[in-house]
Design a protein around this motif. Structure first.
Motif, mmCIF file in Angstrom:
data_model
loop_
_atom_site.group_PDB
_atom_site.id
_atom_site.type_symbol
_atom_site.label_atom_id
_atom_site.label_comp_id
_atom_site.label_asym_id
_atom_site.label_seq_id
_atom_site.Cartn_x
_atom_site.Cartn_y
_atom_site.Cartn_z
ATOM 1 N N ARG A 1 0.688 -1.209 0.085
ATOM 2 C CA ARG A 1 -0.001 0.035 -0.062
ATOM 3 C C ARG A 1 0.821 1.244 0.010
ATOM 4 N N ASN A 2 2.088 1.207 0.588
ATOM 5 C CA ASN A 2 2.845 2.384 0.621
ATOM 6 C C ASN A 2 4.294 1.770 0.623
ATOM 7 N N GLU A 3 4.935 2.922 0.640
ATOM 8 C CA GLU A 3 6.663 2.548 0.477
ATOM 9 C C GLU A 3 7.175 2.069 1.806
ATOM 10 N N THR A 4 6.662 2.637 2.951
ATOM 11 C CA THR A 4 7.128 1.957 4.113
ATOM 12 C C THR A 4 6.945 0.453 4.341
ATOM 13 N N GLU A 5 5.698 0.252 3.947
ATOM 14 C CA GLU A 5 5.167 -1.377 3.883
ATOM 15 C C GLU A 5 6.194 -2.083 2.838
ATOM 16 N N LEU A 6 6.491 -1.745 1.944
ATOM 17 C CA LEU A 6 7.321 -2.313 0.828
ATOM 18 C C LEU A 6 8.645 -2.447 1.509
ATOM 19 N N VAL A 7 9.288 -1.507 1.898
ATOM 20 C CA VAL A 7 10.701 -1.726 2.657
ATOM 21 C C VAL A 7 10.771 -2.432 3.603
ATOM 22 N N ASP A 8 9.755 -2.197 4.679
ATOM 23 C CA ASP A 8 9.624 -3.385 5.806
ATOM 24 C C ASP A 8 9.637 -4.582 5.368
ATOM 25 N N LEU A 9 8.520 -4.841 4.549
ATOM 26 C CA LEU A 9 8.372 -6.629 4.088
ATOM 27 C C LEU A 9 9.663 -6.791 3.305
ATOM 28 N N PHE A 10 10.318 -6.122 2.476
ATOM 29 C CA PHE A 10 11.275 -6.438 1.603
ATOM 30 C C PHE A 10 12.538 -6.710 2.475
ATOM 31 N N SER A 11 12.554 -5.987 3.682
ATOM 32 C CA SER A 11 13.612 -6.192 4.534
ATOM 33 C C SER A 11 13.712 -7.478 5.517
ATOM 34 N N LYS A 12 12.443 -7.756 5.766
ATOM 35 C CA LYS A 12 12.379 -8.895 6.697
ATOM 36 C C LYS A 12 12.380 -10.061 5.722
ATOM 37 N N LEU A 13 11.992 -10.286 4.630
ATOM 38 C CA LEU A 13 11.963 -11.289 3.672
ATOM 39 C C LEU A 13 13.505 -11.659 3.016
ATOM 40 N N ALA A 14 14.130 -10.445 2.889
ATOM 41 C CA ALA A 14 15.469 -10.569 2.408
ATOM 42 C C ALA A 14 16.379 -11.205 3.440
ATOM 43 N N TRP B 1 9.166 -14.175 -3.533
ATOM 44 C CA TRP B 1 8.352 -13.004 -3.246
ATOM 45 C C TRP B 1 8.471 -11.895 -4.335
ATOM 46 N N GLN B 2 7.498 -11.433 -5.101
ATOM 47 C CA GLN B 2 7.868 -10.183 -5.713
ATOM 48 C C GLN B 2 6.715 -9.033 -4.948
ATOM 49 N N LEU B 3 7.609 -8.098 -4.518
ATOM 50 C CA LEU B 3 6.802 -6.928 -4.020
ATOM 51 C C LEU B 3 6.789 -5.692 -4.831
ATOM 52 N N ASN B 4 5.565 -5.141 -4.553
ATOM 53 C CA ASN B 4 5.245 -4.125 -5.730
ATOM 54 C C ASN B 4 4.759 -2.926 -4.716
#
Length: 132
Positions: free
Chosen positions: A85-98, A127-130
């Motif tokens: 939904r937003n960049e904060t959510e994207l960066v947070d998920l990316f960081s945790k999944l990576a 995971w593809q995060l968009n």
């Protein structure tokens, strides 16, 4: 009865429960629906997941710990697409999944999306995060 299609994740390192708990901690409206475990009579290691059903933000998944060591594992040819939904959510998920995983495409503007990233997590799931 309506036919349903559900993703089934086969883990080969007896870490299905660890993965399932990790995933439900990342997404809202997520939880474990049902868990069936191998008993002391096998064929899998006692206590490991024979079949578990869980939801990630309303999307149902099934997972298991395979007692057979296959010559294959997870591949990025099949991945989970997540609209953030937003960049904060994207960066947070990316960081945790990576974490302890592999970044296949770092967060960037690839032309088809303002911000996108692709990861294989610590369990090998892609995971593809968009950014929506």
């Amino acid at each position: 009865m309506k036919q349903q299609v559900t993703s089934f994740l086969t883990f080969q390192e007896n870490n299905a429960e660890q993965a399932m708990n990790f995933y439900i901690s990342l997404f809202e409206n997520s939880g474990i629906i049902e868990v069936q475990r191998y008993g002391n009579d096998g064929p899998g290691k006692e206590g490991t997941i024979m079949k578990a059903i869980f939801e990630l933000n309303g999307k149902e998944f099934i997972c298991s710990d395979s007692f057979i060591k296959h010559h294959w594992n997870f591949t990025p040819a099949i991945s989970n697409w997540v609209e953030c939904r937003n960049e904060t959510e994207l960066v947070d998920l990316f960081s945790k999944l990576a974490e302890n995983g592999k970044v296949m495409m770092p967060l960037d503007d690839y032309g088809f999306s303002e911000k996108f990233g692709w990861i294989a997590d610590q369990f090998g799931i892609s995971w593809q995060l968009n950014l929506s």
